[in-house]
Write an enzyme that holds these catalytic residues in place. Structure first.
Site, short mmCIF file in Angstrom:
data_model
loop_
_atom_site.label_atom_id
_atom_site.label_comp_id
_atom_site.label_asym_id
_atom_site.label_seq_id
_atom_site.Cartn_x
_atom_site.Cartn_y
_atom_site.Cartn_z
N HIS A 148 0.83 -1.23 0.00
CA HIS A 148 0.00 0.00 0.00
C HIS A 148 0.85 1.26 0.00
O HIS A 148 1.86 1.36 0.68
CB HIS A 148 -1.06 0.00 1.11
CG HIS A 148 -0.56 0.09 2.51
ND1 HIS A 148 -0.26 1.29 3.12
CD2 HIS A 148 -0.33 -0.86 3.45
CE1 HIS A 148 0.13 1.07 4.36
NE2 HIS A 148 0.11 -0.22 4.60
N HIS A 172 3.82 2.97 12.68
CA HIS A 172 2.93 4.12 12.91
C HIS A 172 3.55 5.18 13.82
O HIS A 172 2.82 5.94 14.46
CB HIS A 172 1.57 3.67 13.48
CG HIS A 172 0.77 2.81 12.54
ND1 HIS A 172 -0.52 2.41 12.80
CD2 HIS A 172 1.08 2.28 11.33
CE1 HIS A 172 -0.97 1.67 11.81
NE2 HIS A 172 -0.01 1.57 10.90
N ASP A 216 6.18 0.76 6.51
CA ASP A 216 4.73 0.65 6.35
C ASP A 216 4.23 1.78 5.46
O ASP A 216 3.83 2.82 5.93
CB ASP A 216 4.07 0.72 7.74
CG ASP A 216 2.60 0.38 7.70
OD1 ASP A 216 2.14 -0.12 6.66
OD2 ASP A 216 1.90 0.62 8.69
N GLU A 275 -4.97 2.22 2.71
CA GLU A 275 -5.04 1.05 3.61
C GLU A 275 -5.18 1.52 5.05
O GLU A 275 -5.86 0.91 5.86
CB GLU A 275 -3.78 0.19 3.45
CG GLU A 275 -3.87 -1.15 4.18
CD GLU A 275 -3.50 -1.10 5.66
OE1 GLU A 275 -3.96 -1.97 6.41
OE2 GLU A 275 -2.75 -0.21 6.08
N GLU A 276 -4.49 2.63 5.38
CA GLU A 276 -4.37 3.02 6.78
C GLU A 276 -5.63 3.66 7.37
O GLU A 276 -5.89 3.54 8.55
CB GLU A 276 -3.20 3.99 6.98
CG GLU A 276 -1.84 3.41 6.64
CD GLU A 276 -1.38 2.33 7.62
OE1 GLU A 276 -2.16 1.92 8.48
OE2 GLU A 276 -0.22 1.89 7.48
N ASP A 331 3.02 -6.31 3.54
CA ASP A 331 2.65 -5.17 4.40
C ASP A 331 3.00 -5.45 5.86
O ASP A 331 2.27 -5.07 6.76
CB ASP A 331 1.15 -4.86 4.24
CG ASP A 331 0.73 -3.64 5.05
OD1 ASP A 331 1.62 -2.82 5.38
OD2 ASP A 331 -0.46 -3.51 5.35
#
Ligand code: ZN
Length: 487
Positions: free
Chosen positions: A304, A450, A316, A350-351, A378
């Site tokens: 992604h 994140h 990520d 995606e997030e 991912d």
């Protein structure tokens, strides 16, 4: 006795007598080389296996993937849904894929556009407080959080460890308060290789905690960061819209709040000023390397393209997009021709809700019967151990020759998963498409996940090359084996 039962009985009898015969023989030696079954030989003739070896070797000596991660993280930067950087990333990946000679389509996706604002918190009242002193709390807003008033809000904090504890308190003790969910991310599980189990246990509170608190009248919700960093870094992430401000505090400050709350009343001043802007148009990048024999049959290789905003989204998931792109680059560079279409997808959003994969499902569901397999990467860019798989037993029995090619880099595991092994390919997996996730050594993944520390330096080039080898070998194998992988 009907015929089917007769056949079944014969099979049972034959197999049990076979088992007895084998039990009397010495067991198969662990030292004998694995023999390919006839079905494996049919599907993976020597020329194909030699092509897979060439792909692997080329991947281990190719900087293309790293260059993509470097460009996406350092030149483009953070790529949250709806941002100008996400748009630029789409244009960049599309241009790169066109340059490789792929047929590129941009699939329009309606995406949310949320932007972070100020985020501060201070404990203004607590047991043993020195006069005039306060305690800073390091936190970050969760995606989609609403704002506090610009000057912040002050409220008492209620600490809970579970939804059960919250519900037992009831509205009387929750209304008007800030609810703090102090669920631990279990570092012992992560250290033992079960980081995704630890994540799954804690992430429920990030997803649903704020909503549960809001339903009981809380004025804001905090969670303990879902991750294992020890450097007072908060981890953001998706949370279902709750209509109240919601943030993740660092593990260190979570402990501080919990300790002081155990001693008496604590009061927090919280300031969060994010904004929800109008929805934007985003895109999935869909790039096809057309199959030579069955162009209508598709093998998806994907990652992604969007990321969170705190870091630059290297692990990520620029890494996942990069190894998917490199799959096409390697095949073109080696002048190979997959029988089926290899489709590189750089997913959007995606997030913050998964609008990209939802749109793809809406637009392509009728073709899922001809989607032969889907792979997503991912879960970072650390050394690959193999694949998480959600495939039939018959499919799993065909894979050993492919995994054998990856033996020299140790990426031989085929770990069955009861869940779709990738968020963006989950709808395909649920529809029966054989699904694969590249499986990495995930012990440190949630230290950076994140956070502001998800940056290019976390990518080890040699390990990224191994990931590219794993995805490219598996992708090309699934696209070029004789028969489509059985469902
Ligand atoms: Zn991701």
């Amino acid at each position: 006795m009907n015929e089917a039962r007769a056949v079944l009985l014969t099979v049972l009898l034959c197999s049990s007598s076979l088992a007895q015969t084998q039990a009397n023989k010495p067991s198969r030696s662990f030292f004998s080389p694995p023999q390919m079954t006839q079905a494996q030989k049919d599907n993976f003739p020597p020329e194909l296996l030699s092509d897979l070896e060439r792909i692997k070797s080329a991947a281990l000596d190719d900087e293309y993937g790293y260059r993509q991660v470097a460009h996406l993280t350092e030149n483009v930067g953070p790529r949250p849904s709806g941002s100008p950087q996400a748009k630029a990333a789409v244009e960049y990946v599309a241009a790169e894929m066109r340059q490789l000679g792929l047929d590129v389509q941009l699939e329009e996706v309606k995406v949310p556009h949320w932007v972070r604002g100020a985020e501060t918190a201070v404990l203004v009242e607590y047991s043993g407080q020195v006069e005039g002193a306060s305690q800073k709390i390091v936190l970050t807003a969760l995606g989609g959080s609403t704002a506090t008033p610009a000057q912040g809000l002050s409220a008492d904090v209620v600490v809970v460890k579970s939804f059960e504890e919250l519900n037992a308190l009831g509205r009387d003790k929750v209304a008007g308060k800030i609810v703090f969910f102090n669920e631990l991310y279990d570092k012992r599980k992560a250290a033992a290789g079960l980081s995704f189990v630890a994540y799954g246990e804690a992430v429920r509170y990030r997803g649903l905690g704020p909503k549960a608190a809001a339903e009981l009248g809380a004025v804001a919700a905090l969670i303990r960061s879902v991750g294992s960093a020890d450097y007072r870094l908060p981890h953001t992430g998706f949370s279902f819209p709750a209509g109240i401000p919601a943030a993740a505090v660092t593990a260190e400050d979570a402990d501080l709040i919990a300790h002081l709350a155990a001693e008496g009343k604590i009061r927090l001043r919280l300031t969060l000023t994010p904004q929800k802007l109008p929805d934007e148009v985003g895109y999935n990048v869909i790039a096809d390397l057309k199959g030579s024999e069955h162009p209508e049959q598709v093998v998806v290789v994907s990652g992604h393209l969007d990321s969170w905003d705190l870091g630059t989204g290297a692990i990520d998931d620029a890494a996942g997009v990069a190894v998917a792109m490199e799959t096409a680059e390697l095949v073109q560079k080696l002048h190979l021709h997959p029988k089926r279409t290899l489709r590189v997808i750089a997913w959007m959003d995606e997030e913050s809700g998964g609008a990209g994969s939802q749109t793809y499902t809406k637009d392509h569901q009728s073709e899922f019967g001809r989607h032969v397999a889907a792979i997503e990467c991912d879960t970072g860019a650390a050394h690959p151990l193999g694949f998480e798989t959600r495939i039939s037993k018959g499919a799993a029995e065909l894979l050993p020759p492919v995994l054998n090619v990856l033996d020299s880099i140790g990426a031989t595991a085929a770990q069955p998963s009861s869940y779709p092994p990738g968020a963006d390919i989950s709808a395909m997996s649920e529809a029966g498409v054989p699904a694969f996730g590249v499986l990495q050594d995930g012990r440190t993944y949630f230290e950076y996940h994140h956070t502001a520390a998800d940056t290019l330096d976390k990518i080890v080039p040699a390990e990224l090359r191994e990931n590219a080898a794993a995805m490219a070998v598996m992708g090309y194998a699934l696209a070029s084996m004789k028969n489509p992988l059985p469902r």
